[in-house]
Motif scaffolding. Structure first.
Motif, mmCIF file in Angstrom:
data_model
loop_
_atom_site.group_PDB
_atom_site.id
_atom_site.type_symbol
_atom_site.label_atom_id
_atom_site.label_comp_id
_atom_site.label_asym_id
_atom_site.label_seq_id
_atom_site.Cartn_x
_atom_site.Cartn_y
_atom_site.Cartn_z
ATOM 1 N N PRO A 1 -17.538 -66.270 158.375
ATOM 2 C CA PRO A 1 -18.578 -65.565 159.133
ATOM 3 C C PRO A 1 -18.465 -64.052 158.988
ATOM 4 C CG PRO A 1 -16.822 -66.266 160.602
ATOM 5 C CD PRO A 1 -16.497 -66.853 159.257
ATOM 6 N N VAL A 2 -19.529 -63.379 159.357
ATOM 7 C CA VAL A 2 -19.557 -61.926 159.480
ATOM 8 C C VAL A 2 -19.452 -61.585 160.961
ATOM 9 C CG1 VAL A 2 -21.064 -59.913 159.312
ATOM 10 C CG2 VAL A 2 -20.868 -61.472 157.383
ATOM 11 N N ILE A 3 -18.567 -60.632 161.303
ATOM 12 C CA ILE A 3 -18.412 -60.212 162.698
ATOM 13 C C ILE A 3 -18.674 -58.711 162.792
ATOM 14 C CG2 ILE A 3 -16.857 -60.037 164.675
ATOM 15 C CD1 ILE A 3 -15.419 -62.498 163.725
ATOM 16 N N PRO A 4 -19.744 -58.300 163.463
ATOM 17 C CA PRO A 4 -20.033 -56.867 163.602
ATOM 18 C C PRO A 4 -19.141 -56.213 164.658
ATOM 19 C CG PRO A 4 -22.039 -58.219 163.753
ATOM 20 C CD PRO A 4 -20.862 -59.134 163.940
ATOM 21 N N LEU A 5 -18.509 -55.113 164.282
ATOM 22 C CA LEU A 5 -17.778 -54.248 165.198
ATOM 23 C C LEU A 5 -18.627 -52.989 165.388
ATOM 24 C CD1 LEU A 5 -14.247 -54.464 163.503
ATOM 25 C CD2 LEU A 5 -15.149 -55.940 165.314
ATOM 26 N N VAL A 6 -19.103 -52.759 166.588
ATOM 27 C CA VAL A 6 -19.984 -51.618 166.852
ATOM 28 C C VAL A 6 -19.171 -50.527 167.539
ATOM 29 C CG1 VAL A 6 -22.145 -50.849 167.873
ATOM 30 C CG2 VAL A 6 -21.890 -53.234 167.153
ATOM 31 N N PHE A 7 -18.986 -49.396 166.852
ATOM 32 C CA PHE A 7 -18.273 -48.246 167.408
ATOM 33 C C PHE A 7 -19.312 -47.277 167.960
ATOM 34 C CE2 PHE A 7 -14.632 -48.729 164.085
ATOM 35 C CZ PHE A 7 -14.264 -49.928 164.677
ATOM 36 N N ARG A 8 -19.228 -47.013 169.256
ATOM 37 C CA ARG A 8 -20.280 -46.204 169.873
ATOM 38 C C ARG A 8 -20.102 -44.703 169.661
ATOM 39 N NH1 ARG A 8 -22.259 -46.493 176.206
ATOM 40 N NH2 ARG A 8 -24.411 -45.830 175.829
ATOM 41 N N ASN A 9 -18.869 -44.197 169.717
ATOM 42 C CA ASN A 9 -18.735 -42.744 169.822
ATOM 43 C C ASN A 9 -17.541 -42.163 169.072
ATOM 44 O OD1 ASN A 9 -17.072 -44.133 171.602
ATOM 45 N ND2 ASN A 9 -17.031 -42.503 173.102
ATOM 46 N N THR A 10 -17.081 -42.800 168.010
ATOM 47 C CA THR A 10 -15.996 -42.173 167.254
ATOM 48 C C THR A 10 -16.448 -40.842 166.658
ATOM 49 O OG1 THR A 10 -16.581 -43.500 165.311
ATOM 50 C CG2 THR A 10 -14.802 -44.326 166.698
ATOM 51 N N GLY A 11 -17.741 -40.754 166.302
ATOM 52 C CA GLY A 11 -18.258 -39.511 165.759
ATOM 53 C C GLY A 11 -18.301 -38.381 166.765
ATOM 54 N N GLU A 12 -18.275 -38.699 168.051
ATOM 55 C CA GLU A 12 -18.258 -37.660 169.080
ATOM 56 C C GLU A 12 -16.860 -37.088 169.259
ATOM 57 O OE1 GLU A 12 -20.240 -38.914 172.724
ATOM 58 O OE2 GLU A 12 -21.417 -40.335 171.538
ATOM 59 N N VAL B 1 -9.774 -32.741 162.954
ATOM 60 C CA VAL B 1 -9.146 -32.722 164.273
ATOM 61 C C VAL B 1 -9.779 -33.776 165.171
ATOM 62 C CG1 VAL B 1 -8.708 -31.328 166.337
ATOM 63 C CG2 VAL B 1 -8.559 -30.278 164.069
ATOM 64 N N ILE B 2 -8.927 -34.511 165.870
ATOM 65 C CA ILE B 2 -9.362 -35.566 166.783
ATOM 66 C C ILE B 2 -9.303 -35.032 168.212
ATOM 67 C CG2 ILE B 2 -8.899 -37.903 167.616
ATOM 68 C CD1 ILE B 2 -7.357 -38.355 164.979
ATOM 69 N N HIS B 3 -10.313 -35.348 169.012
ATOM 70 C CA HIS B 3 -10.334 -34.974 170.421
ATOM 71 C C HIS B 3 -10.049 -36.208 171.275
ATOM 72 C CE1 HIS B 3 -11.912 -30.919 169.716
ATOM 73 N NE2 HIS B 3 -12.554 -31.481 168.706
ATOM 74 N N PRO B 4 -9.310 -36.034 172.365
ATOM 75 C CA PRO B 4 -9.002 -37.192 173.215
ATOM 76 C C PRO B 4 -10.256 -37.729 173.901
ATOM 77 C CG PRO B 4 -8.296 -35.154 174.261
ATOM 78 C CD PRO B 4 -8.737 -34.784 172.883
ATOM 79 N N GLY B 5 -10.210 -38.989 174.246
ATOM 80 C CA GLY B 5 -11.342 -39.618 174.914
ATOM 81 C C GLY B 5 -11.282 -41.119 174.749
ATOM 82 N N THR B 6 -12.335 -41.777 175.184
ATOM 83 C CA THR B 6 -12.412 -43.237 175.105
ATOM 84 C C THR B 6 -13.432 -43.646 174.056
ATOM 85 O OG1 THR B 6 -11.819 -43.492 177.443
ATOM 86 C CG2 THR B 6 -12.917 -45.352 176.381
ATOM 87 N N VAL B 7 -13.003 -44.460 173.115
ATOM 88 C CA VAL B 7 -13.910 -45.024 172.118
ATOM 89 C C VAL B 7 -14.391 -46.380 172.635
ATOM 90 C CG1 VAL B 7 -14.106 -46.002 169.802
ATOM 91 C CG2 VAL B 7 -12.890 -43.846 170.138
ATOM 92 N N GLN B 8 -15.697 -46.534 172.716
ATOM 93 C CA GLN B 8 -16.273 -47.799 173.154
ATOM 94 C C GLN B 8 -16.555 -48.676 171.937
ATOM 95 O OE1 GLN B 8 -19.384 -45.651 175.535
ATOM 96 N NE2 GLN B 8 -18.890 -47.213 177.065
#
Length: 482
Positions: free
Chosen positions: A417-428, A436-443
């Motif tokens: 099967p194909v399983i989609p992983l949807v990353f909401r805000n890694t680009g933020e 440089v990475i900023h701290p926060g929560t990735v949904q």
């Protein structure tokens, strides 16, 4: 004057009448994107030494000031800009516009603005980017956002097919933009009283006044006063987080933790006589340490789909290098990536990806691409999952780009099967070309597995677009949010 939240703006859109008779008019610079797109063009010209420096300095100074209060002021500013483009062909600037949007302008799209655009599109509204900028600035953004209509400053083209350095007609600035919106509405049967408009600048008071539902977004001081006088709602979108010494130190620690954890886990596995066990341990440990050092946490919805349906082809929407760390912390191991061949020579991730038995694909050679997938098929059949970014590259905005079909061919061939992983805000937290990475929560939303065993190759384009639509729907309507 009310101060709505981004969520309440979305609710207003969803509760509004549906259909194309409702318009949604978005200003571009400062409203949809942070800053001014013309600055990217001028910076490019300076870097490539193909522009008069005094002209560029005057343009950047004007763009950075708040002095463009009248159409006359704007016309002078526009003249400075257009003189730098005189003699170029529209094709040259279209190509440059796409490049600059991909590399610089796209990552500055406000996520909140993107979600508003998506909400209007889902409601069937007629969405328009209405800007005094040129189509070379606005067009690539409209394409990336899925917007079919634009209002922009047209440029005069001479008989030789080159720009003359003069506008072609009245620019949609100030009263000119209001007039352009009214003309557009009349031509497309738009009910302006039921319509929405969003802008940030003083000059757009007439534009906002053309509709029944205006909102001042990131308003300048003059627009903020006007909005208060007229009772218009105002909202300020948060900008990109500031990069300081702590974020730099965290990022260094992140990469050290990733590599250190991976090498440690791999070494322990090899001591135990199992390379695959070492890879799995190293991926999980490296992912945990890197996320811990960066201050990034994961908020996962639907995580059980990962563990209940392996092996599988995992898809993810690619936004930045942070995606790699998220994948390690999320999947924990038992996977092999598929990536473009250029990453094989990446000084940071190349050695790691080779250790992970990555199948590198030369996208310029379709024959080689098919051959490169053969090891991935073998890994799937041996019980090891595969991870692919179906866009083939990092997207410039929260909208996933067009999906390539290789991942789906792979799943069909291997019978998984194909399983989609949807990353909401890694680009933020880490923009497209940032280090440089900023701290926060990735949904993260893990969608249910998709059985591709019955897919007809003749209908593959339609199936693939359906999967991409799942990403768009999930990003616009996140699971668990009302």
């Amino acid at each position: 004057m009310s101060r709505p939240s981004p969520e309440s703006l979305l609710d207003d859109v969803r509760n509004a009448p549906e259909g194309p008779s409702v318009g949604a008019f978005f200003d571009f610079d400062g409203t949809v994107i942070a800053g001014y797109s013309v600055v990217s063009f001028m910076r490019h010209h300076i870097t490539h030494l193909d522009i008069d420096v005094p002209t560029t300095v005057r343009t950047l100074a004007a763009a950075g000031s708040q002095s463009l209060e009248t159409e006359e002021d704007f016309t002078k500013f526009l003249g400075i800009t257009l003189r730098s483009w005189a003699g170029r062909t529209p094709e040259e600037l279209e190509k440059l516009g796409r490049q600059l949007f991909r590399d610089e302008i796209g990552p500055s799209v406000y996520p909140e603005a993107w979600r508003l655009v998506r909400a209007h599109l889902e409601a069937g509204h007629t969405v328009v980017l209405a800007s005094s900028a040129t189509r070379f600035q606005v067009g690539p953004a409209a394409d990336a956002l899925g917007v079919d209509h634009t209002i922009y400053t047209s440029l005069e083209v001479g008989e030789d097919g080159r720009l003359t350095g003069r506008p072609d007609g009245r620019s949609p600035y100030g009263e000119g933009k209001a007039a352009a919106v009214k003309d557009f509405a009349a031509a497309h049967q738009i009910d302006l009283e039921a319509s929405f408009a969003y802008s940030n600048g003083n000059e757009d008071v007439p534009f906002l006044a053309t509709v029944g539902r205006p909102t001042a977004v990131n308003p300048s001081s003059g627009l903020r006063r006007a909005a208060a006088e007229r009772g218009w709602p105002t909202i300020d979108f948060p900008g990109r987080p500031w990069t300081g010494p702590l974020e730099v130190a965290r990022t260094v620690g992140t990469y050290a933790g990733m590599m250190g954890g991976f090498v440690t886990g791999l070494g322990l596995g090899l001591l135990g006589g199992s390379r695959r066990a070492g890879l799995n341990l190293g991926i999980g440990l490296g992912g945990d340490l890197s996320l811990l050092a960066s201050g990034v946490t994961l908020d996962v919805v639907g995580g059980h789909h990962i563990w209940e349906n392996q092996p599988a082809v995992f898809l993810f929407n690619h936004q930045s290098q942070l995606d790699v760390l998220v994948l390690g912390g999320l999947l924990r191991g038992n996977f092999a990536p598929v990536a473009k061949v250029e990453l094989a020579n990446n000084p940071l991730f190349g050695p790691l990806m080779r250790l992970l038995e990555t199948a590198f694909i030369d996208r310029a050679d379709s024959t080689q691409a098919r051959k490169a997938l053969e090891p991935a098929v073998e890994r799937l059949r041996s019980g090891v999952s595969v991870v692919i970014a179906p866009e083939g590259t990092r997207s410039a905005t929260p909208s996933p780009g067009r999906f390539k079909k290789g991942a789906f061919h792979l799943a069909m061939q291997a019978g998984v099967p194909v399983i989609p992983l949807v990353f909401r805000n890694t680009g933020e937290l880490m923009s497209r070309n940032a280090m440089v990475i900023h701290p926060g929560t990735v949904q993260v939303a893990v969608l249910p597995p998709i059985d591709v065993s019955s897919w007809d190759p003749a209908d593959l384009d339609e199936h693939v677009e359906g999967v991409r639509q799942q990403y768009l729907d999930t990003l616009a309507n996140w699971p668990g949010e009302d």
